[in-house]
Design a protein around this motif. Sequence first.
Motif, PDB file in Angstrom:
ATOM      1  N   GLU A   1      87.976  38.312  56.654  1.00 51.25           N
ATOM      2  CA  GLU A   1      88.231  38.307  58.103  1.00 51.25           C
ATOM      3  C   GLU A   1      87.874  36.968  58.730  1.00 51.25           C
ATOM      4  O   GLU A   1      88.593  36.455  59.586  1.00 51.25           O
ATOM      5  N   VAL A   2      86.750  36.386  58.292  1.00 51.24           N
ATOM      6  CA  VAL A   2      86.321  35.103  58.860  1.00 51.24           C
ATOM      7  C   VAL A   2      87.338  34.013  58.557  1.00 51.24           C
ATOM      8  O   VAL A   2      87.752  33.255  59.446  1.00 51.24           O
ATOM      9  N   VAL A   3      87.756  33.920  57.286  1.00 47.14           N
ATOM     10  CA  VAL A   3      88.690  32.858  56.899  1.00 47.14           C
ATOM     11  C   VAL A   3      90.071  33.099  57.495  1.00 47.14           C
ATOM     12  O   VAL A   3      90.766  32.153  57.896  1.00 47.14           O
ATOM     13  N   LYS A   4      90.463  34.350  57.585  1.00 45.09           N
ATOM     14  CA  LYS A   4      91.770  34.672  58.169  1.00 45.09           C
ATOM     15  C   LYS A   4      91.855  34.186  59.614  1.00 45.09           C
ATOM     16  O   LYS A   4      92.888  33.668  60.065  1.00 45.09           O
ATOM     17  N   THR A   5      90.763  34.333  60.362  1.00 47.38           N
ATOM     18  CA  THR A   5      90.795  33.981  61.781  1.00 47.38           C
ATOM     19  C   THR A   5      90.346  32.549  62.060  1.00 47.38           C
ATOM     20  O   THR A   5      90.870  31.904  62.984  1.00 47.38           O
ATOM     21  N   GLN A   6      89.380  32.037  61.264  1.00 41.30           N
ATOM     22  CA  GLN A   6      88.798  30.732  61.571  1.00 41.30           C
ATOM     23  C   GLN A   6      89.119  29.653  60.555  1.00 41.30           C
ATOM     24  O   GLN A   6      88.816  28.480  60.792  1.00 41.30           O
ATOM     25  N   GLY A   7      89.701  30.028  59.414  1.00 41.32           N
ATOM     26  CA  GLY A   7      89.927  29.055  58.359  1.00 41.32           C
ATOM     27  C   GLY A   7      88.639  28.733  57.631  1.00 41.32           C
ATOM     28  O   GLY A   7      87.619  29.404  57.778  1.00 41.32           O
ATOM     29  N   ILE A   8      88.678  27.688  56.821  1.00 37.50           N
ATOM     30  CA  ILE A   8      87.516  27.235  56.054  1.00 37.50           C
ATOM     31  C   ILE A   8      87.034  25.919  56.653  1.00 37.50           C
ATOM     32  O   ILE A   8      87.801  24.967  56.765  1.00 37.50           O
ATOM     33  N   ARG A   9      85.769  25.884  57.029  1.00 39.73           N
ATOM     34  CA  ARG A   9      85.193  24.688  57.657  1.00 39.73           C
ATOM     35  C   ARG A   9      84.327  23.958  56.629  1.00 39.73           C
ATOM     36  O   ARG A   9      83.435  24.564  56.033  1.00 39.73           O
ATOM     37  N   ILE A  10      84.594  22.688  56.439  1.00 41.15           N
ATOM     38  CA  ILE A  10      83.883  21.900  55.431  1.00 41.15           C
ATOM     39  C   ILE A  10      83.441  20.579  56.028  1.00 41.15           C
ATOM     40  O   ILE A  10      84.272  19.788  56.491  1.00 41.15           O
ATOM     41  N   THR A  11      82.129  20.334  56.029  1.00 42.66           N
ATOM     42  CA  THR A  11      81.606  19.020  56.370  1.00 42.66           C
ATOM     43  C   THR A  11      81.387  18.251  55.076  1.00 42.66           C
ATOM     44  O   THR A  11      80.985  18.821  54.060  1.00 42.66           O
ATOM     45  N   SER A  12      81.681  16.958  55.096  1.00 48.45           N
ATOM     46  CA  SER A  12      81.697  16.196  53.858  1.00 48.45           C
ATOM     47  C   SER A  12      81.552  14.706  54.146  1.00 48.45           C
ATOM     48  O   SER A  12      81.976  14.231  55.217  1.00 48.45           O
ATOM     49  N   PRO A  13      80.982  13.944  53.195  1.00 48.69           N
ATOM     50  CA  PRO A  13      81.018  12.488  53.313  1.00 48.69           C
ATOM     51  C   PRO A  13      82.444  11.947  53.368  1.00 48.69           C
ATOM     52  O   PRO A  13      82.668  10.818  53.822  1.00 48.69           O
ATOM     53  N   LEU A  14      83.408  12.741  52.913  1.00 49.90           N
ATOM     54  CA  LEU A  14      84.805  12.334  52.962  1.00 49.90           C
ATOM     55  C   LEU A  14      85.425  12.565  54.340  1.00 49.90           C
ATOM     56  O   LEU A  14      86.579  12.213  54.559  1.00 49.90           O
ATOM     57  N   GLY A  15      84.662  13.172  55.245  1.00 55.42           N
ATOM     58  CA  GLY A  15      85.174  13.489  56.573  1.00 55.42           C
ATOM     59  C   GLY A  15      85.272  14.991  56.766  1.00 55.42           C
ATOM     60  O   GLY A  15      84.733  15.780  55.983  1.00 55.42           O
TER      61      GLY A  15
END
Length: 314
Positions: free
Chosen positions: A42-56
């Motif tokens: 449900e979380v990913v369906k509504t909000q997507g996947i959030r990733i913080t990274s040194p790559l941006g």
Amino acid sequence: MSTMKNPPSILIVGAGAIGSFYGAILKRAGCSVSTVLRSEYEVVKTQGIRITSPLGDLSYQPDQVYRDGDTPVAAPDYLILCVKVLPGVDRAELVRPWMGPNTRLVLIENGLGIERELAEAYPDNPILSCLAFIAASRTEPGVIEHKAYGKLVMGAYPKGIDGHCRELSELFIAGGIKVDLSEAVVGERWRKCLWNTPFNPLSVIANGADTRTILDTEGGEALIRAMIREVMAVAEAEGYPMDEGLIEQNIDGTRKMPPYKNSMALDYLNDRPIERDAVLGNVVALAEHHGIAVPHLNTVLVTLRMRAALEGRA
């Protein structure tokens, strides 16, 4: 971005920290990337996947978000399997609903001897075996923190480099990470065991200790060295001799990265099963087969079994 006119479709089965990160890299390369999820659907369906990274900011919305048991829109070109290798988990059955006759099966998983059951179940599908050198963790549902690294070592199973390896590696490179192709990927698995087999189990015994604590505790670095040497002895008996310089390389590399709780430590702290046999037990079993003494590895394995029995996790 990829220069391919029609980038292949990707399905991530096991979209935790590792699967989500590499899905993001392929999304950056222009691929259609979908996921199969359980608890975080449900979380990913509504909000997507959030990733913080040194790559941006690598955050992305998967093209399709599936639950176990859903019917895929179409079989993917590449199915990337990133689940934990645990007793009782039938990985061949887990991917069956998503496999097509032309699907290439990609394993980004830890451990030794993990390809065989899938190769036997899908003899007509190419299998690519990958090792991830990455520090990444899931901080909350649908949220990933990528701290460092990200390189993949990839090869066709059981050996060689084929056109599928080259195509997928080009996509990962286009997405911003380094990929080393290997003619002998099983040997590369042994090289990764030099780090995983000592650090991961010790982190559990030490109640989730991070890498800095393990190395800086009196006697900790010496114990890591002894365990690495035992892994190297078993690898040599299996036909994969390695240079002694890899001991320093592993320790120096670990000291250069921020204090890191590895995936096994996080699984333990969150009451999830750990990959004890895939990472450690299989090495000890091979040592016994070859008649090689591995007292440090064996002591850690038996201690983990005792702890699991005491805590009802056996």
